[in-house]
Every structure is written in structure tokens, then in C-alpha cells.
Design an enzyme around this catalytic site. Structure first.
Site, PDB file in Angstrom:
ATOM      1  CB  SER A  46     -34.238  87.554  89.387  1.00 55.49           C
ATOM      2  OG  SER A  46     -34.658  86.809  90.445  1.00 55.49           O
ATOM      3  CD  GLU A  47     -34.253  89.575  92.736  1.00 51.09           C
ATOM      4  OE1 GLU A  47     -34.690  90.679  92.243  1.00 51.09           O
ATOM      5  OE2 GLU A  47     -34.446  88.663  92.639  1.00 51.09           O
ATOM      6  CB  THR A  48     -27.143  87.688  92.695  1.00 51.83           C
ATOM      7  OG1 THR A  48     -26.711  86.398  91.930  1.00 51.83           O
ATOM      8  CG2 THR A  48     -25.712  86.686  94.232  1.00 51.83           C
TER       9      THR A  48
END
Length: 276
Positions: A46-48
Site C-alpha cells: 500500500s505504501e513504500t
């Protein structure tokens, strides 16, 4: 290509693989936006995040946050996960206060034992949801319009619209396709339960909706709304991820000055290097 320190951190859980993972590149210097976005697309989380030197002297570090397709000004679980990884790499940091710089501004975090919490950022959009959109949301959720007890924009960057349902059971039963909406739904557990509410978060992903396992930004917006209206009292614990087989727990507290803190445990599951 160069080797850069990398960690994958599970957030809002003290037990590995029960929370929400974030990939953290601990040295993002010299990378272009295109390179960062390509890595985020590849990790498919979902996020990096990418850690950079701060540009504000009040900050300890700067972070850029990417989904697989766009950059975000702020997100909650990447904030805690990135701070957890940064502290592991900077054990000389002596205080229990950490200041993160991101596109949304300066975010203060505090450390209590092994748990980190961030101060809920101010809402960029804080207003009731109009009747037309509430009716659409009811259709998306497959419930009667009367089943929506209240709805409000609680946008602190990602664009959340929040809906209060009758109870946690109704929240867990929902199987929505939210289309272009970034939708958070919340419902209370019976009085005396260990967790106060069940939370679920949905956002667009291609032609369908993606459910986020545990969402710090949404819980921050919900806390500002639900505490202000007296529906919940601090401290409380929100459960999220149950429908996905996770066991996320978000710890909400409020200082005497009104500052709302959004906290959770974090554990590193992957540690090494990434070639970029």
C-alpha cells in the site's frame, strides 16, 4: 544502481505478519521521483517510503511516501513504520520525541516503550457529507440509508470520507466496491469490549477497490471526529484488519491540550539492502 539499506516493517501489530507492512528505503538520496515511484510499484505494498535528509532544521529526517501509483503528502502507518526503521538505524537518537518532515509538513512522533505514536495532523477537509453522497455510499455498502448514523469528510491528506455504522458487526459484514471513493467505515463494539470500534478502509485500485489492512491516517481523522462529537472518549483502541485475517490495533489518546495521538506497535520483518 547502488545498494541502499532497506526494511519492511509490520505496523500496528507487535506480532509479525498481523498488521500492515510498509517498505522503507532508508537512503533515498539521489533518487528521482520516477525511480521512487517505480520501486513503489514493484513492491506492490500500500505504501513504500524513502528517507531523505531534512530540509527543515526542526526535523530529524524527511520522508516521501508512495503508493504503487501516486505520491501521498501523508499517511499514518508509513509514518510509524518509517520512524521505527529510522530509530533502529539511528540508535544514538536520545530523546523520545521524533520530528518527521513530509509533504504535509512536520509530524511529531513520541516513543513510549516500544510503541510509537504520531500527533494527528489537522484536517484539510472537515465537513458533513451531503445527502446525495450518503445515499450513494449506502448503495455501495448494500445497506438502507437509515443504516448510516453519520458521515463526514475527515481528509488529512489521502482524501477520506468516513461513515459511522450501527455496530462492528455491520462493519465486518460489508463487501463494498467503492469505485472512486476513499471510504472509511467504523462501528462500535458493545460497551466493555476490549476494542472500542472496528474500522475498515477502502480506496480505488484500478477497476475495483482495495481494502487497506490497518490505516493510520483514517484512524487519525476518525479520532478527531469521534472524540470531538463525544461518541468516544480517550484512551481507546480501534481494531482493523479483522476481515482480512489481520489483527491490527490502533491506540488513540488525547492530551489535556487537545492533541490527539495515534499509536501502534511495529516490528521489522525484513532487513537488508535493495539495489536501485
Amino acid at each position: 544502481m547502488t545498494s541502499r539499506p532497506f526494511a519492511q516493517v509490520d505496523v500496528f501489530s507487535a506480532v509479525p505478519y498481523r498488521g500492515n507492512p510498509v517498505a522503507v528505503v532508508l537512503d533515498g538520496e539521489g533518487l528521482t521521483t520516477e525511480q521512487m515511484q517505480r520501486v513503489a510499484n514493484w513492491t506492490n505494498l500500500s505504501e513504500t517510503t524513502f528517507v531523505l535528509p531534512p530540509t527543515d532544521p526542526a526535523a530529524d529526517y524527511r520522508v516521501r511516501i508512495f503508493t504503487p501509483s501516486v505520491e501521498l503528502p501523508f499517511a499514518g502507518h508509513p509514518t510509524i513504520g518509517t520512524c521505527h526503521a529510522w530509530l533502529a538505524r539511528n540508535p544514538q537518537h536520545a530523546t523520545d520525541t521524533i520530528v518527521q518532515e513530509c509533504e504535509a509538513g512536520l509530524i511529531t512522533l513520541r516513543r513510549t516503550g516500544d510503541r510509537l505514536a504520531f500527533a494527528a495532523p489537522p484536517l484539510l477537509r472537515d465537513e458533513p457529507v451531503d445527502e446525495e453522497l450518503q445515499a450513494r455510499i449506502a448503495r455501495v455498502l448494500g445497506i438502507e440509508r437509515a443504516g448510516i448514523r453519520d458521515a463526514r469528510w475527515v481528509d488529512n491528506g489521502p482524501g477520506w470520507v468516513a461513515v459511522l455504522l450501527d455496530d462492528a458487526k455491520t462493519v465486518l459484514a460489508a463487501e463494498p466496491d467503492t469505485g472512486d471513493l476513499k471510504l472509511g467505515i467504523v462501528g462500535p463494539y458493545p460497551p466493555g469490549s476490549r476494542e472500542a470500534v472496528e474500522v475498515r478502509a477502502f480506496f480505488p485500485a484500478g477497476r475495483s477497490s482495495f481494502e487497506d489492512p490497518v490505516t493510520g491516517s483514517l484512524n487519525a481523522g476518525l479520532a478527531l471526529w469521534l472524540l470531538r462529537t463525544g461518541r468516544l472518549r480517550p484512551p481507546y483502541v480501534a481494531s482493523q484488519g479483522t476481515a482480512l485475517g489481520r489483527a491490527g490495533r490502533v491506540h488513540i489518546d488525547q492530551d489535556a491540550d487537545g492533541t490527539v495521538w495515534v499509536g501502534g506497535d511495529a516490528v521489522t520483518c525484513v532487513r537488508g539492502e535493495i539495489e536501485i
